[in-house]
Scaffold this active site. Sequence first.
Site, short mmCIF file in Angstrom:
data_model
loop_
_atom_site.label_atom_id
_atom_site.label_comp_id
_atom_site.label_asym_id
_atom_site.label_seq_id
_atom_site.Cartn_x
_atom_site.Cartn_y
_atom_site.Cartn_z
N TRP A 261 0.84 -1.21 0.00
CA TRP A 261 0.00 0.00 0.00
C TRP A 261 0.86 1.25 0.00
O TRP A 261 0.57 2.24 -0.68
CB TRP A 261 -0.93 0.02 1.23
CG TRP A 261 -2.22 -0.69 0.96
CD1 TRP A 261 -2.54 -1.96 1.32
CD2 TRP A 261 -3.34 -0.17 0.25
NE1 TRP A 261 -3.79 -2.26 0.87
CE2 TRP A 261 -4.32 -1.20 0.22
CE3 TRP A 261 -3.63 1.05 -0.36
CZ2 TRP A 261 -5.55 -1.02 -0.41
CZ3 TRP A 261 -4.86 1.22 -0.98
CH2 TRP A 261 -5.80 0.18 -1.00
N TRP A 289 -18.79 20.55 1.65
CA TRP A 289 -18.31 20.39 3.02
C TRP A 289 -18.92 21.45 3.92
O TRP A 289 -19.12 22.59 3.50
CB TRP A 289 -16.79 20.50 3.06
CG TRP A 289 -16.07 19.49 2.22
CD1 TRP A 289 -15.41 19.72 1.05
CD2 TRP A 289 -15.94 18.08 2.47
NE1 TRP A 289 -14.87 18.54 0.56
CE2 TRP A 289 -15.19 17.53 1.41
CE3 TRP A 289 -16.40 17.23 3.49
CZ2 TRP A 289 -14.87 16.17 1.34
CZ3 TRP A 289 -16.08 15.88 3.41
CH2 TRP A 289 -15.33 15.36 2.35
N ASN A 324 -3.30 2.66 13.56
CA ASN A 324 -3.94 2.65 12.24
C ASN A 324 -5.47 2.57 12.32
O ASN A 324 -6.18 3.26 11.58
CB ASN A 324 -3.41 1.50 11.41
CG ASN A 324 -4.11 1.37 10.07
OD1 ASN A 324 -4.86 0.44 9.83
ND2 ASN A 324 -3.91 2.34 9.20
N TRP A 342 -11.57 16.74 3.86
CA TRP A 342 -10.48 15.83 4.21
C TRP A 342 -9.12 16.52 4.22
O TRP A 342 -8.21 16.11 4.93
CB TRP A 342 -10.45 14.61 3.27
CG TRP A 342 -10.25 14.94 1.82
CD1 TRP A 342 -11.23 15.13 0.88
CD2 TRP A 342 -9.01 15.10 1.12
NE1 TRP A 342 -10.68 15.42 -0.35
CE2 TRP A 342 -9.32 15.39 -0.24
CE3 TRP A 342 -7.67 15.02 1.49
CZ2 TRP A 342 -8.33 15.62 -1.20
CZ3 TRP A 342 -6.69 15.25 0.54
CH2 TRP A 342 -7.03 15.53 -0.80
#
Length: 436
Positions: A261, A289, A324, A342
């Site tokens: 990843w 948003w 994580n 984000w």
Amino acid sequence: MSDQQLNIFWFRRDLRLMDNCGLYEALRSGRQVLPLFIFDEDILNGLPASDHRVEYIHLQLQQLEKELASLGSGLLVKKGRPLEVFVGLLKDYQVEAVYTNGDHEPYGQKRDEKVRALLESQGISLESHTDHLIFNKNQVLKPDGSPYLVFTPYSKQWKARLSSRDLSPFPSQEMLAHLWKGNIPSMPALQALGCKPSGMAMPSFTVREDIIRNYDRTRDFPALEGTSRLGTQLRFGVLSIRDLVKKAGKWNEVFLNELIWREFYAMVLWHFPHVVKGSFKPVFDRLPWVNGEEAFSRWKAGMTGYPMVDAGMRQLSQTGYMHNRLRMITASFLTKHLMVDWRWGEAWFAEKLFDYELSSNNGGWQWSAGTGCDAAPYFRIFNPTEQQKRFDPEGTFIREWVPEAGSPDYPAPIVDHKLARDRWLKTVKELVSSQR
DNA sequence: TTTTGAGTTGTTCGA
DNA sequence: GTCGAACAACTCAAA
């Protein structure tokens, strides 16, 4: 000016002597090698006075300097703009070639191109090698030569390529006798760089076979020692990725996938640098948003009233690390429950994480927000209460970071889960249907 | 060119 | 309490 011709090896995100591709190539050339590190003013000026990553780099440089001194050499540490530093170095030394390891980030590439142009104008080459990833931009592509946009087929191709890839370490050790033995001033103290100690514990984790072997079973439980904690060492090249991949392949397939990843997101950033500024899928740049400043502040402070979210956010602020599982929960919460862009969350993580890596952080945030390539589907909304039950069933993690949870001192939930969930679903449905 | 199967990490609802 | 389906349609990758 010294009259002896030499090579410079320019350390950046590869702060180790062993199994260092670019360093090995520099040493192998036959000329003496002067080790160099530059604290880039253009980067430092954008950071607060006390930045724990600068402190970490400084610590690793001290370690490097010690190792180099024991070999009769040293580490030349400069502060400035790389281009200007090199102009100075070319006056002080008779440089034949500069060796380094490449960088996949847009800033690093622009920096290197400028330095390359300067050096080449003086007849000096800049030799760049791939060291921080197994494969560079164009080594894992679809049969038609285009980049993969979906992880699973990418990972299959990555593994197929790996089987024919030589992972044996670059034997830099055998060549270290070729290091420059001339006078090298000792490196400046942290304060001389204009940086104050952060007071944070510096990450110093070792590669733990027991943890990696159990990774698939323990990685989701933040109260356990279930993850490798090696992100920071990988970010700054204190560990060799080749060595870690070799071990991961033997020890745990799920852990190996995490390393893939990392390469996947590096490759995505390399091919699609627009992800730094906007969504991978442009349609999501039109998401309305809410971007509430107050909500954002409470999220950052770990005061949302959802213990699992707050625990993660407090762990981040206080230690520079977040498990994580919590990264996903907190990112999902900020974007989907609070409907904050984000990029705001990404910037906060970038400021706080020891292991901050632009490509991984950006990829992770876009995955969580559902705006990225191969992202989570929009209806995959983490329920912080459900996640707490599943992944911290004894409440161990919560008690460590949010001891006041459940007491009158603890805030009420900032939003109602069901209302927030429905709002997000409705918003995305409207956005997508307006596109058709 | 067309077709087919698949796609990191979840939640909710109803049987 | 458990379990499977629905959530949504689309794009990607490969045959």
